[in-house]
Design a protein around this motif. Structure first.
Motif, PDB file in Angstrom:
ATOM      1  N   LEU A 779       0.808  -1.221   0.000  1.00 50.33           N
ATOM      2  CA  LEU A 779       0.000   0.000   0.000  1.00 50.33           C
ATOM      3  C   LEU A 779       0.844   1.277   0.000  1.00 50.33           C
ATOM      4  CD1 LEU A 779      -2.891  -0.975   2.453  1.00 50.33           C
ATOM      5  CD2 LEU A 779      -3.006  -0.722  -0.037  1.00 50.33           C
ATOM      6  N   HIS A 780       1.912   1.302   0.855  1.00 50.20           N
ATOM      7  CA  HIS A 780       2.671   2.545   0.945  1.00 50.20           C
ATOM      8  C   HIS A 780       3.503   2.811  -0.306  1.00 50.20           C
ATOM      9  CE1 HIS A 780       5.787  -0.318   2.101  1.00 50.20           C
ATOM     10  NE2 HIS A 780       6.686   0.625   1.830  1.00 50.20           N
ATOM     11  N   LEU A 781       3.683   1.768  -1.157  1.00 47.28           N
ATOM     12  CA  LEU A 781       4.443   1.971  -2.391  1.00 47.28           C
ATOM     13  C   LEU A 781       3.667   2.790  -3.413  1.00 47.28           C
ATOM     14  CD1 LEU A 781       5.937  -1.616  -2.901  1.00 47.28           C
ATOM     15  CD2 LEU A 781       7.046   0.367  -1.888  1.00 47.28           C
ATOM     16  N   LEU A 782       2.362   2.880  -3.223  1.00 49.29           N
ATOM     17  CA  LEU A 782       1.534   3.585  -4.201  1.00 49.29           C
ATOM     18  C   LEU A 782       1.770   5.088  -4.184  1.00 49.29           C
ATOM     19  CD1 LEU A 782      -1.791   1.569  -3.758  1.00 49.29           C
ATOM     20  CD2 LEU A 782      -0.101   1.353  -5.575  1.00 49.29           C
ATOM     21  N   ASN A 783       2.444   5.587  -3.144  1.00 46.66           N
ATOM     22  CA  ASN A 783       2.790   7.013  -3.114  1.00 46.66           C
ATOM     23  C   ASN A 783       4.115   7.307  -3.800  1.00 46.66           C
ATOM     24  OD1 ASN A 783       0.569   8.126  -1.737  1.00 46.66           O
ATOM     25  ND2 ASN A 783       1.348   7.310   0.207  1.00 46.66           N
ATOM     26  N   ILE A 784       4.785   6.236  -4.275  1.00 45.78           N
ATOM     27  CA  ILE A 784       6.094   6.382  -4.895  1.00 45.78           C
ATOM     28  C   ILE A 784       5.931   6.489  -6.409  1.00 45.78           C
ATOM     29  CG2 ILE A 784       8.317   5.237  -5.302  1.00 45.78           C
ATOM     30  CD1 ILE A 784       8.033   3.918  -2.586  1.00 45.78           C
ATOM     31  N   GLU A 785       6.704   7.351  -7.008  1.00 47.04           N
ATOM     32  CA  GLU A 785       6.701   7.469  -8.466  1.00 47.04           C
ATOM     33  C   GLU A 785       7.321   6.208  -9.060  1.00 47.04           C
ATOM     34  OE1 GLU A 785       8.884  10.306 -11.762  1.00 47.04           O
ATOM     35  OE2 GLU A 785       8.428  11.121  -9.801  1.00 47.04           O
ATOM     36  N   GLU A 786       6.622   5.590 -10.020  1.00 45.08           N
ATOM     37  CA  GLU A 786       7.052   4.357 -10.665  1.00 45.08           C
ATOM     38  C   GLU A 786       7.409   3.272  -9.649  1.00 45.08           C
ATOM     39  OE1 GLU A 786      10.137   4.983 -13.476  1.00 45.08           O
ATOM     40  OE2 GLU A 786       9.058   6.535 -14.567  1.00 45.08           O
ATOM     41  N   PRO A 787       6.470   2.885  -8.813  1.00 43.99           N
ATOM     42  CA  PRO A 787       6.762   1.847  -7.824  1.00 43.99           C
ATOM     43  C   PRO A 787       7.034   0.492  -8.470  1.00 43.99           C
ATOM     44  CG  PRO A 787       4.414   2.257  -7.909  1.00 43.99           C
ATOM     45  CD  PRO A 787       5.047   3.296  -8.786  1.00 43.99           C
ATOM     46  N   ALA A 788       7.899  -0.313  -7.813  1.00 46.06           N
ATOM     47  CA  ALA A 788       8.197  -1.660  -8.323  1.00 46.06           C
ATOM     48  C   ALA A 788       7.175  -2.633  -7.760  1.00 46.06           C
ATOM     49  CB  ALA A 788       9.608  -2.067  -7.908  1.00 46.06           C
ATOM     50  N   ILE A 789       6.081  -2.789  -8.481  1.00 44.99           N
ATOM     51  CA  ILE A 789       4.983  -3.664  -8.040  1.00 44.99           C
ATOM     52  C   ILE A 789       4.730  -4.691  -9.134  1.00 44.99           C
ATOM     53  CG2 ILE A 789       2.529  -3.755  -7.483  1.00 44.99           C
ATOM     54  CD1 ILE A 789       2.776  -0.992  -6.288  1.00 44.99           C
ATOM     55  N   ASN A 790       4.659  -5.972  -8.746  1.00 44.94           N
ATOM     56  CA  ASN A 790       4.450  -6.989  -9.783  1.00 44.94           C
ATOM     57  C   ASN A 790       2.983  -7.047 -10.221  1.00 44.94           C
ATOM     58  OD1 ASN A 790       2.889  -8.911  -8.244  1.00 44.94           O
ATOM     59  ND2 ASN A 790       4.785  -9.593  -7.251  1.00 44.94           N
ATOM     60  N   LYS A 791       2.755  -7.730 -11.330  1.00 46.51           N
ATOM     61  CA  LYS A 791       1.431  -7.688 -11.966  1.00 46.51           C
ATOM     62  C   LYS A 791       0.341  -8.332 -11.115  1.00 46.51           C
ATOM     63  CE  LYS A 791       2.279 -11.873 -14.732  1.00 46.51           C
ATOM     64  NZ  LYS A 791       2.353 -12.398 -16.117  1.00 46.51           N
ATOM     65  N   ASN A 792       0.666  -9.356 -10.318  1.00 51.39           N
ATOM     66  CA  ASN A 792      -0.357  -9.984  -9.478  1.00 51.39           C
ATOM     67  C   ASN A 792      -0.838  -9.037  -8.384  1.00 51.39           C
ATOM     68  OD1 ASN A 792      -0.765 -12.463 -10.717  1.00 51.39           O
ATOM     69  ND2 ASN A 792       0.939 -13.449  -9.625  1.00 51.39           N
ATOM     70  N   ILE A 793       0.095  -8.224  -7.852  1.00 52.03           N
ATOM     71  CA  ILE A 793      -0.314  -7.254  -6.834  1.00 52.03           C
ATOM     72  C   ILE A 793      -1.182  -6.165  -7.455  1.00 52.03           C
ATOM     73  CG2 ILE A 793       0.535  -5.455  -5.266  1.00 52.03           C
ATOM     74  CD1 ILE A 793       2.817  -7.259  -4.500  1.00 52.03           C
ATOM     75  N   TYR A 794      -0.780  -5.681  -8.657  1.00 49.99           N
ATOM     76  CA  TYR A 794      -1.644  -4.718  -9.372  1.00 49.99           C
ATOM     77  C   TYR A 794      -3.037  -5.301  -9.598  1.00 49.99           C
ATOM     78  CZ  TYR A 794       1.558  -0.927 -10.594  1.00 49.99           C
ATOM     79  OH  TYR A 794       2.369   0.178 -10.552  1.00 49.99           O
ATOM     80  N   ARG A 795      -3.085  -6.570  -9.984  1.00 55.57           N
ATOM     81  CA  ARG A 795      -4.352  -7.250 -10.240  1.00 55.57           C
ATOM     82  C   ARG A 795      -5.242  -7.223  -9.005  1.00 55.57           C
ATOM     83  NH1 ARG A 795      -6.002 -12.272  -8.866  1.00 55.57           N
ATOM     84  NH2 ARG A 795      -7.348 -13.490 -10.276  1.00 55.57           N
ATOM     85  N   ASP A 796      -4.650  -7.553  -7.840  1.00 56.37           N
ATOM     86  CA  ASP A 796      -5.457  -7.638  -6.619  1.00 56.37           C
ATOM     87  C   ASP A 796      -5.779  -6.265  -6.043  1.00 56.37           C
ATOM     88  OD1 ASP A 796      -5.429 -10.329  -6.972  1.00 56.37           O
ATOM     89  OD2 ASP A 796      -3.921 -10.758  -5.432  1.00 56.37           O
ATOM     90  N   LEU A 797      -4.911  -5.275  -6.292  1.00 56.92           N
ATOM     91  CA  LEU A 797      -5.252  -3.896  -5.919  1.00 56.92           C
ATOM     92  C   LEU A 797      -6.469  -3.416  -6.723  1.00 56.92           C
ATOM     93  CD1 LEU A 797      -1.672  -2.322  -5.725  1.00 56.92           C
ATOM     94  CD2 LEU A 797      -3.223  -2.692  -3.795  1.00 56.92           C
ATOM     95  N   TYR A 798      -6.542  -3.865  -7.959  1.00 57.28           N
ATOM     96  CA  TYR A 798      -7.698  -3.535  -8.811  1.00 57.28           C
ATOM     97  C   TYR A 798      -8.954  -4.271  -8.320  1.00 57.28           C
ATOM     98  CZ  TYR A 798     -10.735  -3.361 -12.921  1.00 57.28           C
ATOM     99  OH  TYR A 798     -11.811  -3.186 -13.770  1.00 57.28           O
ATOM    100  N   LEU A 799      -8.808  -5.569  -7.953  1.00 55.27           N
ATOM    101  CA  LEU A 799      -9.953  -6.345  -7.463  1.00 55.27           C
ATOM    102  C   LEU A 799     -10.555  -5.714  -6.213  1.00 55.27           C
ATOM    103  CD1 LEU A 799      -8.931 -10.138  -7.762  1.00 55.27           C
ATOM    104  CD2 LEU A 799     -10.278  -8.752  -9.338  1.00 55.27           C
ATOM    105  N   THR A 800      -9.728  -5.100  -5.382  1.00 56.45           N
ATOM    106  CA  THR A 800     -10.212  -4.512  -4.125  1.00 56.45           C
ATOM    107  C   THR A 800     -10.532  -3.018  -4.251  1.00 56.45           C
ATOM    108  OG1 THR A 800      -7.891  -4.237  -3.483  1.00 56.45           O
ATOM    109  CG2 THR A 800      -9.040  -6.172  -2.620  1.00 56.45           C
TER     110      THR A 800
END
Length: 888
Positions: A779-800
């Motif tokens: 969650l706290h990475l979302l305040n960072i410019e160009e955060p290093a987040i893998n696609k499964n985490i992006y997927r589940d952030l979208y689901l929620t």
């Protein structure tokens, strides 16, 4: 009473010469008994010291003479074999001192076997009596009958024979010795002779000699008194409050963490208690300020809880209070008396006052033997721990008495365990006279190494701080964790500094700007004292640094009493026995040398550098203050106030921006320009720990992975790998814009990120593929410019519903991020149940709590969890279940 024979030859004489002298003495003794003697006989590799044949009887006598400190069981075995193999009629074994423990046990067995009935073993007491009977020496028993003698030594020397009687007046150890000529008791003894004997016999080196007028030796009351014994034995002091500069009190629950090493030490005690381990010595090895003294107190405290109080009794002694080689004896006496007074050992009518044979022979007196026997019968152990043990080696000859005690405990294996703490930084030079003693002491001991703090221990100290000042913002707690670098002493120093700042009225919201540089903190310690106090402080520091402690008797002469009281009140000095010392060894060394421990500043950079530079340039001048709303309106990208606040927090963290109430302003010394920004951060990085580590490694190329590993080593925090990856990329962005000398070695990672088609996902048909913990961490990475987040985490952030199909934060996402961690867990555990499949899974688990992953895969349709292979289905099922463990 112990008796001993000492053979003293000219300086430089060999051990063989000493042995020959003792053989000559026994030769004369046997000649009186009608034996003809042959010496040093070799039979095909086996050596006999003396072979004697009786003048009037047909009998052969083999004689072994040992003039050495300890006779081993191997030497006894060889003697028995030689006499038996050569079929001698008798065998005599003469020795000048006690047997070592194993040899004593073997001798008891030998004496019980009829096979060895022709063997006789003569102890020093027997030999002295034989010499008296043969009128080779004389002893006035009537003259010494009124003396309290703990040990008798017959000194056979190149300048005559002498009886030495060690006299115990203190009821702890001898303080005087009575000296007479063993050939002519009434002959006067010169001062030179008595000094020569004192220099050659350790037992009497520091005792007062009496050569005549026995009336001057008065038997004193048998009451142990610190005043009589002069030396004060101080236990390790404990903190009354968590913020005291003293070892953390176990009793007051100031001790935090260290579960692993504490368990190891207690398990070691249990192994000794059960007989699985024969060792009796242990030591704690660790750097200065890493919490050895606190761990010693914790071990002492644990020994008194309900699990161990009937098995172990521990005492922790501060070795810095030692002033003479009587220290070990007095420490053991304090332990024995304390065990009796506390009820650990019950007192009986047969108890007698505890005395020692000498100040180095601590286990051979009758009173000590009785106590050790009772400990053995009751299966109880006493534990004596010497803290700050390295101070032993600063005091001449003191280490010898320690080594003798450690060796005797190792040899005899009584129900006593001895421990000591040791600073890793202390290295004894190979040419130092104590070097061999230290190496042998380590060989006798089991080592336990104390390490840096982990996140659990740091959190424990921060929790104590919060209990005193109330809840702290996450940003300041992170700052403490990052700045401490896992160093226990620095963690406590930082927390005490923050505690003091709040006590002085600093608002909690301004703590983030508090300077946590250790050099500045030490300088502040100096600034808060007056000139005369600083001069006194530096004198105490210098004396302690050199091992010549400033003593209580000097108060009033060199330093006024009111200054001592003031320094004690300000917690800058502590008292140990009669000695004064600086509150921390690290601060003591700083006062003497002016050198700060090589510790860089440590802080994690969470915001990309361009975002911070943009906000920095919004300020018009160093005089003008801006509100959050004003800065938000100025920002060209229309950044939200929450994101803007996080960037300002970063700028405050590195000291560029200051906050006054609701206003922000630039630090006055900084030029508001891109060049001014770059100059500031370049200077800042010169003392930045990750930079210092990278520079020291001297790599030709520095990759993101190298920086990531340096961050993990520096900061003792538990983050997911994706978080560490994001921090490494962020730091690279800062290094890249600076002018640091390693800048051109850094390989910047390629930009770009995966862009899954989130809008095409059907939320009604999906389950999360990442764990609940992974999402919380992200969650706290979302305040960072160009955060290093893998696609499964992006997927589940979208689901929620935390992000939209374009990976932008939703209003719901901002609400979640702004919440504390506990609220985040509650909100998301409720949110996940809006997914149809998660609701179904929740119902099934609610009815049957003991369902396992395999059971669930069989219960639901084959495509419910997704994945083709069973192993993949198990992974996805386990991830989904993790969310339901946190539901409200």
């Amino acid at each position: 009473m112990t008796k001993e024979i000492k053979i003293i030859l000219e300086e430089g004489a060999s051990n063989k010469a000493k042995g020959n002298c003792f053989e000559d003495l026994i030769r004369k003794l046997l000649s009186i008994h009608q034996y003809e003697i042959r010496g040093n006989i070799n039979f095909s590799g086996m050596e006999i010291d003396l072979v004697a044949e009786h003048k009037h009887k047909t009998e052969t006598l083999y004689v072994e003479c040992k003039a050495k400190e300890k006779v081993s069981s191997d030497e006894l075995s060889k003697f028995c074999f030689n006499v038996d193999f050569k079929e001698a009629n008798y065998g005599y074994f003469f020795r000048t001192q006690d047997l070592e423990s194993q040899a004593g046990a073997l001798l008891s067995e030998i004496r019980k076997k009829p096979k060895y009935k022709n063997l006789s073993f003569f102890e020093p007491n027997d030999i002295i009596q034989m010499l008296k009977d043969a009128k080779m020496v004389f002893e006035s028993e009537q003259a010494i009958s009124t003396l309290s003698i703990s040990k008798t030594i017959l000194a056979v020397t190149y300048f005559g024979d002498y009886f030495i009687y060690l006299i115990n007046e203190s009821n702890a150890y001898p303080t005087k010795f009575y000296l007479i000529n063993a050939n002519q008791n009434d002959k006067n003894i010169s001062f030179e002779t008595s000094e020569l004997l004192k220099n050659r016999i350790d037992d009497v080196k520091n005792l007062t000699v009496v050569t005549s007028n026995l009336n001057s030796i008065k038997k004193e009351s048998k009451i142990y008194s610190a005043d009589n014994l002069i030396e004060t034995i101080s236990e390790v002091q404990e903190s009354e409050h968590w913020y005291d500069y003293l070892p953390a009190s176990s009793e007051n629950k100031h001790f935090v963490g260290r579960d692993g090493i504490r368990t190891q030490i207690l398990d070691y005690f249990k192994e000794i208690h059960s007989g699985k381990s024969k060792k009796r010595i242990f030591y704690l090895n660790g750097k200065s300020g890493w919490g050895k003294s606190s761990l010693v107190l914790e071990i002492k405290g644990r020994c008194r809880n309900k699990h161990y109080k009937n098995k172990f009794y521990a005492l922790a002694i501060d070795t810095r209070s030692a002033t003479s080689d009587n220290f070990v004896a007095l420490s053991l006496k304090k332990l024995l008396n304390s065990a009796l007074d506390s009820g650990f050992l019950s007192k009986t009518m047969f108890d007698r006052d505890i005395t020692f044979t000498t100040n180095t022979e601590l286990l051979t007196s009758d009173s000590v033997k009785l106590l050790l026997q009772r400990l053995s019968v009751e299966s109880k152990f006493l534990i004596l721990i010497f803290d700050q043990f390295e101070d032993v080696f600063r005091k001449k000859d003191l280490f010898k008495s320690f080594y003798k005690f450690l060796s005797d405990v190792t040899d005899s294996k009584p129900n006593i365990i001895v421990g000591f703490s040791w600073k890793t930084e202390i290295i004894i030079p190979i040419d130092h006279e104590a070097y061999s003693y230290w190496q042998q002491a380590k060989e006798q001991a089991k080592e336990f190494t104390i390490t840096e703090f982990g996140e659990k221990e740091i959190d424990g100290v921060i929790k104590q701080l919060e209990e005193s000042v109330g809840p702290l913002d996450k940003s300041i707690k992170d700052r403490i964790k990052e700045s401490s670098q896992g160093l226990p002493w620095l963690t406590k120093k930082l927390c005490i500094h923050i505690f003091d700042q709040i006590q002085l009225g600093l608002a909690k919201e301004n703590l983030i700007e508090s300077n946590l540089n250790i050099a500045d903190l030490f300088k502040k310690d100096e600034e808060r004292i007056e000139g005369t106090e600083l001069k006194a402080l530096k004198l105490i520091a210098k004396r302690a640094y050199e091992g010549n402690f400033f003593e209580e008797t000097e108060v009033g002469d060199l330093i006024e009493n009111k200054i001592i009281e003031s320094l004690l009140h300000k917690r800058l000095i502590i008292r140990s026995g009669v000695n004064y010392n600086i509150y921390w060894d690290i601060f003591r060394d700083y006062l003497v040398t002016g050198v700060i421990p090589i510790i860089g500043e440590s802080f994690l950079l969470r915001q990309m550098v361009n975002s911070c530079l943009d906000v920095f340039l919004l300020f018009e001048s160093v005089e003008k203050k801006e509100t959050l709303t004003q800065l938000s309106h100025k920002h060209s990208k229309g950044i939200g106030e929450e994101a803007l606040y996080n960037i300002l927090l970063e700028l405050r963290n590195i000291g560029l921006v200051q906050k006054e109430n609701e206003y922000f302003k630039i630090k006055r010394e900084v030029e508001i320009s891109k060049e001014g920004f770059i100059k500031y951060i370049t200077d800042k990085f010169q003392n930045y720990t990750p930079y210092l580590v990278l520079k020291k490694t001297n790599h030709n190329k520095i990759t993101k992975d190298t920086i990531l590993q340096v961050l993990k080593i520096t900061f003792k925090q538990d983050f997911q790998d994706t978080t560490w990856d994001a921090y490494a990329k962020t730091l690279i962005s800062w290094f890249a814009i600076s002018n640091i000398d390693i800048k051109n070695k850094i390989i910047e990672p390629q930009k770009g990120r995966s862009n899954p088609r989130l809008n095409s996902l059907n939320k009604e048909e999906l389950l999360p593929r990442t764990s609940f913990k992974e999402i919380i961490e992200a969650l706290h990475l979302l305040n960072i410019e160009e955060p290093a987040i893998n696609k499964n985490i992006y997927r589940d952030l979208y689901l929620t519903d935390i992000i939209d199909g374009n990976k932008k934060l939703t209003d719901f996402g901002r609400k979640v991020i702004a919440s504390d961690k506990s609220s985040q867990k509650k909100i998301l555990s409720e949110k996940i149940l809006t997914l149809d499949k998660m609701a179904q899974l929740n119902i099934v688990l609610g009815k049957q709590h003991n369902y396992k992953v395999n059971d669930l895969i069989e219960f639901f349709p084959s495509d419910f969890f997704g994945g083709k292979e069973l192993a993949t289905k198990k992974i996805y099922a386990a991830k989904a279940i993790s969310w339901l463990k946190f539901k409200s």
